[in-house]
Motif scaffolding. Structure first.
Motif, PDB file in Angstrom:
ATOM      1  N   ALA A 554       0.855  -1.182   0.000  1.00  0.00           N
ATOM      2  CA  ALA A 554       0.000   0.000   0.000  1.00  0.00           C
ATOM      3  C   ALA A 554       0.897   1.239   0.000  1.00  0.00           C
ATOM      4  O   ALA A 554       2.051   1.184   0.448  1.00  0.00           O
ATOM      5  CB  ALA A 554      -0.920  -0.001   1.223  1.00  0.00           C
ATOM      6  N   PRO A 555       0.405   2.380  -0.509  1.00  0.00           N
ATOM      7  CA  PRO A 555       1.243   3.586  -0.526  1.00  0.00           C
ATOM      8  C   PRO A 555       1.631   4.019   0.889  1.00  0.00           C
ATOM      9  O   PRO A 555       0.929   3.754   1.865  1.00  0.00           O
ATOM     10  CB  PRO A 555       0.335   4.624  -1.201  1.00  0.00           C
ATOM     11  N   LYS A 556       2.745   4.705   0.972  1.00  0.00           N
ATOM     12  CA  LYS A 556       3.232   5.237   2.244  1.00  0.00           C
ATOM     13  C   LYS A 556       2.670   6.633   2.446  1.00  0.00           C
ATOM     14  O   LYS A 556       2.773   7.501   1.588  1.00  0.00           O
ATOM     15  CB  LYS A 556       4.758   5.275   2.254  1.00  0.00           C
ATOM     16  N   LEU A 557       2.059   6.835   3.616  1.00  0.00           N
ATOM     17  CA  LEU A 557       1.473   8.130   3.931  1.00  0.00           C
ATOM     18  C   LEU A 557       2.552   9.141   4.313  1.00  0.00           C
ATOM     19  O   LEU A 557       3.522   8.808   4.999  1.00  0.00           O
ATOM     20  CB  LEU A 557       0.481   7.993   5.086  1.00  0.00           C
ATOM     21  N   THR A 558       2.357  10.382   3.862  1.00  0.00           N
ATOM     22  CA  THR A 558       3.248  11.491   4.222  1.00  0.00           C
ATOM     23  C   THR A 558       2.396  12.621   4.783  1.00  0.00           C
ATOM     24  O   THR A 558       1.364  12.984   4.206  1.00  0.00           O
ATOM     25  CB  THR A 558       4.025  11.983   2.996  1.00  0.00           C
ATOM     26  N   LEU A 559       2.821  13.165   5.927  1.00  0.00           N
ATOM     27  CA  LEU A 559       2.109  14.279   6.552  1.00  0.00           C
ATOM     28  C   LEU A 559       2.611  15.583   5.950  1.00  0.00           C
ATOM     29  O   LEU A 559       3.788  15.922   6.066  1.00  0.00           O
ATOM     30  CB  LEU A 559       2.329  14.260   8.062  1.00  0.00           C
ATOM     31  N   ILE A 560       1.710  16.323   5.297  1.00  0.00           N
ATOM     32  CA  ILE A 560       2.087  17.600   4.694  1.00  0.00           C
ATOM     33  C   ILE A 560       2.023  18.717   5.729  1.00  0.00           C
ATOM     34  O   ILE A 560       2.959  19.493   5.887  1.00  0.00           O
ATOM     35  CB  ILE A 560       1.171  17.907   3.497  1.00  0.00           C
ATOM     36  N   SER A 561       0.908  18.799   6.456  1.00  0.00           N
ATOM     37  CA  SER A 561       0.753  19.836   7.483  1.00  0.00           C
ATOM     38  C   SER A 561      -0.266  19.360   8.500  1.00  0.00           C
ATOM     39  O   SER A 561      -1.085  18.473   8.222  1.00  0.00           O
ATOM     40  CB  SER A 561       0.301  21.164   6.852  1.00  0.00           C
ATOM     41  N   VAL A 562      -0.218  19.964   9.687  1.00  0.00           N
ATOM     42  CA  VAL A 562      -1.141  19.602  10.743  1.00  0.00           C
ATOM     43  C   VAL A 562      -1.487  20.861  11.530  1.00  0.00           C
ATOM     44  O   VAL A 562      -0.637  21.735  11.730  1.00  0.00           O
ATOM     45  CB  VAL A 562      -0.541  18.519  11.668  1.00  0.00           C
ATOM     46  N   THR A 563      -2.731  20.988  11.897  1.00  0.00           N
ATOM     47  CA  THR A 563      -3.182  22.070  12.757  1.00  0.00           C
ATOM     48  C   THR A 563      -3.853  21.448  13.967  1.00  0.00           C
ATOM     49  O   THR A 563      -3.802  20.246  14.177  1.00  0.00           O
ATOM     50  CB  THR A 563      -4.158  22.989  12.013  1.00  0.00           C
TER      51      THR A 563
END
Length: 849
Positions: A554-563
């Motif tokens: 499965a694709p690997k998740l990447t966190l772009i931004s978080v609030t």
């Protein structure tokens, strides 16, 4: 000498038997009853050899071996002299094996005898027993074994051959139908007279081994050039029979050893012809011989036999073979004029016939790999290999030349053994030429025109590609009215356009095709071109699988931004070769600290997603699932921490921190200008923004590695810069703990001179290790506590002091005259809510602010 027939009439001997049953039948009339009984007693007495004094009863029978299905008569006589207690009226019981024969089938011929008669004895083997019923029970008197079968059948197919190696005359035959009883066969041989009559007194008899139907006559029992008679005699207890006579002269029945192939070579001047040199076997070297050759292609199993070569020669030639083909050859021999038998086939020899010039027309196809307005067009020319009978070579070569109007200009672009050629088409070129050649010559020149696709023709209106098997695809398309043929291309979709691909041609009127050598779980792209009289139609393409499966990953998740209430995620699609099928959808799952799980299903073409309505200061586990029609696979878990503050709230916090200084905002960075006394301003190092931080549990300097690693990409985006100046100071001499500056990849390297002493502050010229946010307010006294640090190795400006002077920044004013960096006690933070939000402490498995 008089000629003898090879076969003679058989001699059959039979025995004439008269059974006691026949006698009983004759004497069955009442007027002869008395005399018949007396005669029967005498006959049975003679047959049994007399009843001994110790015998109570005995069965009399004509023969223990009878013909199957013939009548059988038997009697049981009782001796009263040795059986005084036997009741004359005692019942007689007959048994065949273990079965009692009904009394109606046997009769008392006399008081001392009982008889039984079988109209047709139909058992091949059985035991017949006689019993009397006495006071003590049934008493066995006698028991006999009876076998049934047939007289021997006439042996057939009597053949003999002479082996010169051991000089034995070996004869074999076939027996007739199975007689069911033991039968012996013997072979006899004798010289014959002028009348073809064997000399019985000089015959030699050979008895074969049990179960065998052949026998060898030694050299001493026959003459090579004299006529002999050979016959088989078969005999058993029911009869004797002789086969037909075989008349032979042993030398005319010789079977030679096969010759040896000394050398085999192709005739270069005559493609398809070979020359074979032979050598006779040593035992038959003095005998004139004829030969026969047989051959087969290396890839075939069926042999082809040639006509006999009627000459005694050690060199043979044979033609009518295919050029450039590997053949296997064998040879055998026979005595001249076909006297005797062919030898066995000799050892196998193989050779490759010579080449001849290629024939036939090569099927070609071409495609444009690169076409630009200014540069030359790159062409890939492809062709199919000729059939073996057309190419006439094992390793043909191909020449491709460019055609400039109106003729070929001699520019050769490829000379290859491959089935394709890529080249740039020069200006003015309209086509190419193709030749096939080998050591014997070349084929006629074939012309390829590149102008037939300048104006593309109509494409097929629809195309379907379906699985045919795990290793093949079925292609269907709609017929085009004017199309003369159709060309299909296919390759793995993961390959680039310039990679090698497969292609085939279907004739006019075709609307289906099967593509072979397809790998399951791999996506293929299929193109269909209709070919018209003077142009080629535009291609139509379809992607397909012969068999689909679950994605490999499965694709690997990447966190772009978080609030504090959302998190934006992205991922890269799974590589084609690892999808194993068409991706139908993605599913994002997220779980909070209370184990509540939510999910959303997304289209397969999306690569980004924003999770909303999250709680501030929350920890979430996020997972991405990838699905095909055959199933799903889950990716790795991504842990996300939401923040407490939004970006505007962080700006307000920074303004509070800089209330004692002049603050300059440049983009997302802040510069605080502190009050100083004529000291040149210096920039304080950039401080990470805690609002966007996902820092793990911090520990004191030189302690064990934190359980959660620090991701610098998730640090605060706003920068805090303090413009201050201070003279350079060396660290106090009381520092006995020496630590190497740390990095993100390594743990701190420390050496401790005194474990009981710990420095609250460390500063070097190139690296600063940040403690959690520390600040002093106007007139606030510092408190003593252990400081924590992050793994940051952010560099400082050179010539820095461990601490600014107290008069250089109001943040560091205190009652203590010595320079120091201090921490605020936890209870003092209650007066400053914004500063309290920056406090980081351990609370269970998450950070509590």
């Amino acid at each position: 000498m008089q000629n003898c027939s090879s076969r003679a009439r058989p001699v059959i001997e039979r025995q004439l038997n008269v059974t006691p049953a026949d006698i009983v039948k004759v004497m069955g009339q009442k007027m002869w009853r008395k005399w018949g009984i007396m005669l029967m007693e005498i006959l049975l007495l003679l047959m049994s050899g007399g009843v001994t004094a110790k015998t109570c009863g005995v069965i009399s029978i004509e023969s223990h071996t009878v013909q199957l299905g013939s009548p059988l008569f038997a009697s049981c006589a009782v001796g009263k002299q040795v059986c005084p207690g036997l009741n004359l009226d005692a019942q007689v019981i007959w048994k065949l094996d273990q079965n009692i024969i009904p009394s109606k089938d046997h009769a008392h011929v006399h008081q001392n005898m009982s008889s039984i008669y079988f109209r047709s004895f139909n058992k091949t083997s059985a035991a017949l027993s006689c019993h009397f019923r006495m006071d003590q029970g049934i008493q066995l008197m006698d028991r006999v074994e009876i076998n049934a079968g047939y007289p021997p059948a006439k042996p057939t197919n009597l053949t003999c051959h002479l082996n010169l190696t051991d000089e034995r005359l070996v004869c074999s035959w076939q027996l007739g139908s199975n007689p069911l009883i033991k039968t012996n066969a013997t072979l006899s041989i004798a010289e014959t007279n002028k009348n073809c009559t064997p000399y019985e007194g000089k015959k030699y008899t050979c008895v074969p081994r049990p179960g065998e139907t052949s026998c060898a006559i030694p050299r001493t029992q026959y003459h090579l050039y004299k006529k002999h008679a050979v016959w088989i005699t078969a005999q058993n207890e029911l009869g004797r029979v002789i086969s037909s006579y075989l008349f032979l002269t042993p030398m005319n029945y010789v079977k030679l050893d096969p010759p040896v192939i000394k050398e085999a070579a192709p005739l270069l001047s005559h493609p398809g012809c070979v020359r074979i040199q032979t050598k006779k076997s040593e035992t038959g070297s003095f005998i004139e011989q004829w030969y026969q050759l047989r051959y087969r292609k290396a890839e075939e199993n069926q042999w082809t036999e040639t006509k006999p070569i009627m000459k005694d020669s050690d060199e043979l030639e044979y033609c009518n073979l295919s050029p450039a083909t590997r053949y296997h050859f064998q040879i055998r021999c026979i005595r001249i004029f076909m006297k005797g038998y062919w030898s066995e086939w000799g050892s196998d020899t193989s050779l490759l016939t010579s080449e001849s010039a290629p024939t036939g027309k090569v099927k070609t196809w071409w495609r444009v790999l690169e076409a630009t307005g200014d540069g030359p067009t790159q062409i890939q020319l492809l062709w199919k290999a000729l059939k073996k009978e057309e190419v006439n070579s094992e390793n043909p070569w191909y020449i491709v030349g460019i055609r400039l109007e109106p003729y070929w200009n001699g520019n050769v672009v490829c000379n290859t053994t491959f089935l394709n050629c890529s080249f740039h088409l020069p200006h003015g070129a309209t086509g190419a030429y193709l030749w096939v050649y080998n050591t014997a010559g070349h084929s006629p020149r074939m012309e390829i025109d590149f102008r037939d696709r300048k104006i593309p023709g109509m494409p097929v209106s629809w195309i379907h590609v379906l699985p045919n098997s795990d290793n093949s695809l079925a292609v269907e398309w709609r017929l085009q009215t004017m199309a003369k043929s159709y060309v299909l291309e296919w390759r793995k979709s993961s390959q680039n356009l310039e990679s090698d691909f497969k292609w085939k041609t279907e004739p006019e009127g075709s609307s289906t095709s099967i593509l072979q050598d397809i790998e399951p779980f791999q996506q293929y792209t299929v193109w269909v071109y209709p070919v018209y009289e003077n142009q080629v139609g535009s291609p139509v393409q379809v992607n397909a699988y012969s068999r689909q499966g679950v994605p490999e990953i499965a694709p690997k998740l990447t966190l772009i931004s978080v609030t504090k209430s959302s998190a934006q995620l992205s991922w890269e699609p799974v590589p084609l070769e690892r999808r194993h099928g068409f991706i139908t959808n993605y599913t994002v799952f997220w779980t909070d600290s209370d184990r509540r799980t939510l999910s959303v299903t997304l289209n397969s073409n999306l690569t980004r997603f924003v999770i909303r309505n999250l709680q501030p200061l929350g920890m979430y586990n996020v997972l991405l699932s990838c699905s095909t029609s055959e199933g799903s696979v889950n990716g790795s878990v991504l842990m996300i921490y939401t923040t407490l503050l939004d970006e505007m709230e962080i700006h307000v916090l920074i303004m509070v921190l800089c209330m004692s200084s002049v603050m300059i905002v440049i983009g997302s960075s802040f510069i605080c200008l502190g009050k100083h006394k004529g000291v040149k301003n210096k920039f304080w190092q950039v401080v990470p923004d805690p609002a966007n931080s996902s820092m793990g549990k911090w520990r004191p300097v030189c302690h064990e590695t934190p359980k959660m690693s620090l991701n610098i990409r998730e640090m605060i985006t706003s920068d805090l810069t303090i413009l201050e100046g201070w003279p350079e100071k060396k660290p106090p001499s009381t520092d006995v703990t020496k630590c190497t500056p740390v990095s993100f990849e390594h743990k701190p390297q420390c050496s401790t001179d005194d474990a009981g002493v710990q420095r609250p502050y460390i500063n070097v010229a190139d690296t600063v290790q940040y403690a959690k946010v520390i600040t002093g307010y106007f007139g606030q006294s510092p408190t003593s506590t252990s400081h924590l640090r992050s793994n940051s190795t952010q560099p400082l400006l050179s010539n820095t002091s461990p601490s600014p002077q107290t008069y250089e920044n109001m943040w560091f004013h205190s009652n203590n005259e010595e320079d120091s960096i201090f921490l605020i006690e936890d209870e003092n933070l209650s007066n400053f809510p914004l500063l309290q939000a920056l406090k980081i402490q351990e609370d269970g498995d998450i950070f509590s602010f």
